[in-house]
Scaffold this motif. Structure first.
Motif, PDB file in Angstrom:
ATOM      1  N   GLU A 423       0.849  -1.184   0.000  1.00  0.00           N
ATOM      2  CA  GLU A 423       0.000   0.000   0.000  1.00  0.00           C
ATOM      3  C   GLU A 423       0.887   1.237   0.000  1.00  0.00           C
ATOM      4  O   GLU A 423       1.639   1.483   0.940  1.00  0.00           O
ATOM      5  CB  GLU A 423      -0.939   0.029   1.195  1.00  0.00           C
ATOM      6  CG  GLU A 423      -1.887   1.219   1.149  1.00  0.00           C
ATOM      7  CD  GLU A 423      -2.982   1.153   2.172  1.00  0.00           C
ATOM      8  OE1 GLU A 423      -3.400   2.222   2.657  1.00  0.00           O
ATOM      9  OE2 GLU A 423      -3.427   0.037   2.501  1.00  0.00           O
ATOM     10  N   LEU A 425       1.981   4.942   0.386  1.00  0.00           N
ATOM     11  CA  LEU A 425       1.616   6.047   1.275  1.00  0.00           C
ATOM     12  C   LEU A 425       2.230   7.371   0.851  1.00  0.00           C
ATOM     13  O   LEU A 425       1.928   8.403   1.458  1.00  0.00           O
ATOM     14  CB  LEU A 425       2.033   5.739   2.714  1.00  0.00           C
ATOM     15  CG  LEU A 425       1.379   4.519   3.373  1.00  0.00           C
ATOM     16  CD1 LEU A 425       1.877   4.364   4.800  1.00  0.00           C
ATOM     17  CD2 LEU A 425      -0.134   4.635   3.348  1.00  0.00           C
ATOM     18  N   TYR A 437       9.257   6.293  10.875  1.00  0.00           N
ATOM     19  CA  TYR A 437       8.353   5.350  10.222  1.00  0.00           C
ATOM     20  C   TYR A 437       9.127   4.131   9.741  1.00  0.00           C
ATOM     21  O   TYR A 437      10.286   4.225   9.321  1.00  0.00           O
ATOM     22  CB  TYR A 437       7.637   6.020   9.047  1.00  0.00           C
ATOM     23  CG  TYR A 437       6.479   5.195   8.545  1.00  0.00           C
ATOM     24  CD1 TYR A 437       5.240   5.280   9.169  1.00  0.00           C
ATOM     25  CD2 TYR A 437       6.633   4.298   7.495  1.00  0.00           C
ATOM     26  CE1 TYR A 437       4.173   4.501   8.740  1.00  0.00           C
ATOM     27  CE2 TYR A 437       5.579   3.512   7.060  1.00  0.00           C
ATOM     28  CZ  TYR A 437       4.348   3.618   7.691  1.00  0.00           C
ATOM     29  OH  TYR A 437       3.305   2.834   7.275  1.00  0.00           O
ATOM     30  N   LYS A 449       7.299   5.256   0.306  1.00  0.00           N
ATOM     31  CA  LYS A 449       6.848   4.952   1.655  1.00  0.00           C
ATOM     32  C   LYS A 449       5.675   3.991   1.552  1.00  0.00           C
ATOM     33  O   LYS A 449       4.643   4.311   0.959  1.00  0.00           O
ATOM     34  CB  LYS A 449       6.425   6.241   2.364  1.00  0.00           C
ATOM     35  CG  LYS A 449       5.997   6.067   3.810  1.00  0.00           C
ATOM     36  CD  LYS A 449       5.609   7.430   4.398  1.00  0.00           C
ATOM     37  CE  LYS A 449       5.205   7.322   5.856  1.00  0.00           C
ATOM     38  NZ  LYS A 449       4.819   8.648   6.411  1.00  0.00           N
ATOM     39  N   TYR A 450       5.848   2.780   2.106  1.00  0.00           N
ATOM     40  CA  TYR A 450       4.795   1.770   2.087  1.00  0.00           C
ATOM     41  C   TYR A 450       4.265   1.538   3.497  1.00  0.00           C
ATOM     42  O   TYR A 450       4.949   1.809   4.490  1.00  0.00           O
ATOM     43  CB  TYR A 450       5.316   0.439   1.525  1.00  0.00           C
ATOM     44  CG  TYR A 450       5.644   0.473   0.052  1.00  0.00           C
ATOM     45  CD1 TYR A 450       4.904   1.234  -0.838  1.00  0.00           C
ATOM     46  CD2 TYR A 450       6.699  -0.278  -0.454  1.00  0.00           C
ATOM     47  CE1 TYR A 450       5.215   1.253  -2.193  1.00  0.00           C
ATOM     48  CE2 TYR A 450       7.005  -0.269  -1.807  1.00  0.00           C
ATOM     49  CZ  TYR A 450       6.259   0.502  -2.665  1.00  0.00           C
ATOM     50  OH  TYR A 450       6.556   0.521  -3.993  1.00  0.00           O
ATOM     51  N   LYS A 451       3.041   1.008   3.578  1.00  0.00           N
ATOM     52  CA  LYS A 451       2.413   0.778   4.875  1.00  0.00           C
ATOM     53  C   LYS A 451       2.968  -0.473   5.538  1.00  0.00           C
ATOM     54  O   LYS A 451       3.128  -1.521   4.891  1.00  0.00           O
ATOM     55  CB  LYS A 451       0.899   0.653   4.714  1.00  0.00           C
ATOM     56  CG  LYS A 451       0.153   0.551   6.036  1.00  0.00           C
ATOM     57  CD  LYS A 451      -1.343   0.636   5.835  1.00  0.00           C
ATOM     58  CE  LYS A 451      -2.074   0.590   7.170  1.00  0.00           C
ATOM     59  NZ  LYS A 451      -3.540   0.739   7.014  1.00  0.00           N
ATOM     60  N   ASN A 551       2.434  -2.150  -6.236  1.00  0.00           N
ATOM     61  CA  ASN A 551       1.891  -1.315  -5.170  1.00  0.00           C
ATOM     62  C   ASN A 551       0.575  -0.682  -5.601  1.00  0.00           C
ATOM     63  O   ASN A 551       0.202  -0.697  -6.784  1.00  0.00           O
ATOM     64  CB  ASN A 551       2.906  -0.247  -4.755  1.00  0.00           C
ATOM     65  CG  ASN A 551       3.171   0.758  -5.854  1.00  0.00           C
ATOM     66  OD1 ASN A 551       2.457   1.742  -6.013  1.00  0.00           O
ATOM     67  ND2 ASN A 551       4.215   0.524  -6.660  1.00  0.00           N
ATOM     68  N   ARG A 553      -0.371   2.260  -6.028  1.00  0.00           N
ATOM     69  CA  ARG A 553      -0.370   3.407  -6.932  1.00  0.00           C
ATOM     70  C   ARG A 553      -0.641   2.982  -8.369  1.00  0.00           C
ATOM     71  O   ARG A 553      -1.103   3.795  -9.190  1.00  0.00           O
ATOM     72  CB  ARG A 553       0.976   4.146  -6.846  1.00  0.00           C
ATOM     73  CG  ARG A 553       0.989   5.499  -7.541  1.00  0.00           C
ATOM     74  CD  ARG A 553       2.302   6.223  -7.281  1.00  0.00           C
ATOM     75  NE  ARG A 553       3.422   5.514  -7.861  1.00  0.00           N
ATOM     76  CZ  ARG A 553       3.789   5.605  -9.141  1.00  0.00           C
ATOM     77  NH1 ARG A 553       3.101   6.373  -9.966  1.00  0.00           N
ATOM     78  NH2 ARG A 553       4.828   4.948  -9.590  1.00  0.00           N
TER      79      ARG A 553
END
Length: 633
Positions: A423, A425, A437, A449-451, A551, A553
């Motif tokens: 996902e 971010l 993070y 940046k991924y969840k 991902n 996106r």
């Protein structure tokens, strides 16, 4: 047919090469010849895709013969013995030649010229034999059918390939050095025994029951046969004495059915082990031999679908308005699928019966006669809502990953083939944000940046999750037909709402390593804290490989409305013909969609039910304008 390899990923597919090659290189040189190399600084050096389309020879010649014959005998009144025989014979020849000055993906010319010649012969025949008895007595009507059918298909293919032609003037394969030759012979047989009983009482109560037994050569000896029963009933309420006559409703019918259907579309010889040629070293000598190329599964059998339906048909306003409503519940079990297995077994996949899936949904259809005078206008509208859910996978399997790079996942409790990945971010903007993070070691400002789904404080493959649903919430279609005197007009619209499509080609079109051409939007990438871009594209430094992982996106809204067809015609009568109709027709004239790819209903893995709606440079649907004239004598 003059063919061009447009679909697919790499492998000299023209669309992929057009996307990924430099746009700065001219297609042709000043002297009119095609530019052989397409590249820019640091980009891969590719062949010219336009040169490939124009100068690669790929011709297919198909001869097809369709025939059918039948005999229908009525030895006594109401008893019919009918036998039909249908045959399709097709002969296909394919010739290909790639000159030395053409080249391919990451293989610019000159390259050794290559060519191939293939031939295929196929015959498919079907024999159906039915005995039908129809009898009416008083208010009762009875129809009985017994049948036996057999179908067989035989295919015989031969392909030969060669290279090292002496020059580009000799295209005959005999002038080349033969480097490959193979023969492929396949056949399958399907045998069916069937029976059906229809009963009708005063056209008010209708019952039908059927039973068929099918045997397929595609399954193991113990599982070739299966029974498929079905039963249906109808009640025409409008024929009852209590139904009001001449009112708003003119016809009302209730329907219900239940049946079992089978699927054997898995290809041939999947249940037995197959072998292929293999070379190996033995005592310092190069030896040619054979090796197993697929696993056996003697238990492979029919995929079964059990479906219950209920519905009603209503006609109103003396036929000017009608409504059809259907609800269905379908359970598919023992699905025929290819699943991945540990490569330590010596194989990468195996075919098996696996899992249980439920589909249920509503279907509505409306027919209306809007105007019925000098101008006649009628409308047909339909809308469908379908939901599917995996009930069981079996064999201790919790999920099945599918697609070229595991783009889709099938899990219990979820629809089939959900999109699977990280996902997205946004983009890390600073070192402070990185420290606060979860991230991969070596992450820099400007990286993706991924969840962190599992909450372990780092980004790994364990954080991949469901990132989209490829199935629409509903689909619909509408046809308007108008006529006035000699003119007729037909307009067809269709739409889909809520589906998602994965633009897998963005693995390369958004590639920040600098080896491919990229989409224009990449210019809005992160460059520095002062130039953060639009928050969608990472920088060209640091962990760019992570940005190429599947991902969210890449998952886009595939909802659309399409003007599928408009046809305008004008008919006249003459002494020579009873009618001559001139018409002009347009297909796929307008798409309304937020999707920016080719077409929102185009997909690369069309033959893989576990990886739907993946776009890997699919060829767009063409807009076509057709004009013609029909004569009726």
């Amino acid at each position: 047919r003059n063919n061009a390899q447009t679909e697919g990923h790499f492998n000299n597919a023209i669309l992929t090469m057009g996307y990924l090659s430099s746009p700065l290189t001219p297609v042709k040189q000043p002297d009119g010849s095609y530019t052989p190399h397409v590249t820019s600084t640091d980009l891969f050096d590719n062949a010219n895709p336009v040169n490939m389309i124009v100068n690669r020879e790929n011709r297919t010649h198909v001869t097809q013969l369709l025939s059918n014959a039948y005999v229908d005998i009525e030895p006594v009144k109401g008893l019919h013995l009918k036998s039909t025989f249908n045959a399709e014979i097709q002969n296909t020849n394919n010739y290909q030649y790639v000159p030395s000055y053409v080249g391919g993906f990451r293989a610019p010319p000159p390259q050794p010229a290559s060519g191939s010649y293939g031939s295929a012969y196929e015959i498919n025949w079907l024999n159906e034999n039915t005995l039908t008895y129809d009898h009416s007595f008083g208010p009762h009507a009875l129809s009985l059918l017994l049948g036996y059918t057999v179908q067989k298909d035989h295919q015989d293919e031969n392909n030969t390939g060669g290279s090292s032609y002496p020059n580009d003037d000799l295209h005959d394969l005999g002038a080349a050095t033969i480097f490959s030759a193979n023969t492929n012979i396949q056949e399958w047989t399907l045998i069916s025994y069937l029976g059906r009983l229809n009963y009708n009482y005063k056209d008010k109560y209708l019952i039908s029951a059927a039973l068929r037994s099918d045997g397929s050569s595609r399954f193991g000896p113990e599982n070739r046969w299966s029974l498929f029963p079905s039963v249906s009933a109808g009640w025409r309420v409008s024929n009852e004495g209590f139904f009001p006559k001449g009112g708003f409703f003119s016809d009302l019918k209730l329907r219900a059915s239940y049946g079992v259907a089978g699927n054997n579309n898995i290809g041939n010889y999947r249940y037995i082990p197959t072998i292929s040629s293999a070379d190996y070293q033995f005592n310092n000598n190069f030896i040619s031999g054979t090796a197993l190329s697929s696993l056996a599964n003697n238990q492979l059998g029919w995929e079964l679908s059990r479906q219950a339906d209920g519905g009603l048909d209503i006609t109103m306003l003396d036929g000017r308005l009608s409504l059809t409503v259907d609800y269905y519940l379908k359970h598919t079990e023992d699905m025929l699928q290819s699943i991945a297995i540990p490569s330590s077994s010596g194989y990468t996949g195996a075919y098996t019966n696996l899992g249980n899936v439920e589909n249920h949904g509503w279907e509505f259809a409306i027919h209306s006669v809007n105007m019925n005078g000098a101008v006649h206008w009628q409308t047909d509208f339909n809308i469908s809502f379908n939901r599917n859910k995996v009930l069981k996978l079996g064999g201790g399997i919790t999920q099945i990953l599918s697609g070229d790079v595991n783009t889709n996942v099938t899990e219990v409790g979820q629809p089939i083939g959900m999109f699977y990945g990280y996902e997205f971010l946004g983009i890390f903007q600073s070192d402070d944000e990185i420290e606060k993070y979860p991230h991969q070691p070596g992450t820099l400002p400007g990286n993706v940046k991924y969840k962190d789904f599992n909450g372990d404080g780092q980004i790994t493959s364990a954080d991949m999750t469901i990132i989209g649903n490829p199935f629409p919430k509903f689909t619909w279609g509408m046809t308007n037909a108008l006529s006035y005197k000699n003119f007729d007009l037909r307009i067809i619209l269709e739409g889909s709402q809520g589906a998602r499509v994965m633009d897998l080609y963005k693995r390369f079109m958004d590639n920040l390593d600098g080896v491919f051409n990229v989409e224009k939007a990449v210019q809005n990438r992160w460059r520095s804290a002062a130039q953060p871009g639009n928050g969608q594209y990472a920088s060209t430094t640091g962990k760019t490989a992570l940005a190429r992982e599947v991902n969210s996106r890449w998952v886009k809204n595939a909802s659309y409305v399409c003007l599928r067809n408009i046809t305008l015609g004008y008919a006249i009568k003459t002494k020579l013909v009873s009618e001559a109709r001139v018409y002009v027709s347009g297909q796929n004239l307008l798409w309304l969609s937020s999707y920016k790819g080719s077409d929102p209903d185009i997909e690369y893995n069309a033959d893989n039910s576990l990886a739907p709606n993946v776009n890997y440079t699919g060829y767009p649907t063409a807009t076509m304008i057709t004009a013609g004239i029909d004569f009726t004598f």
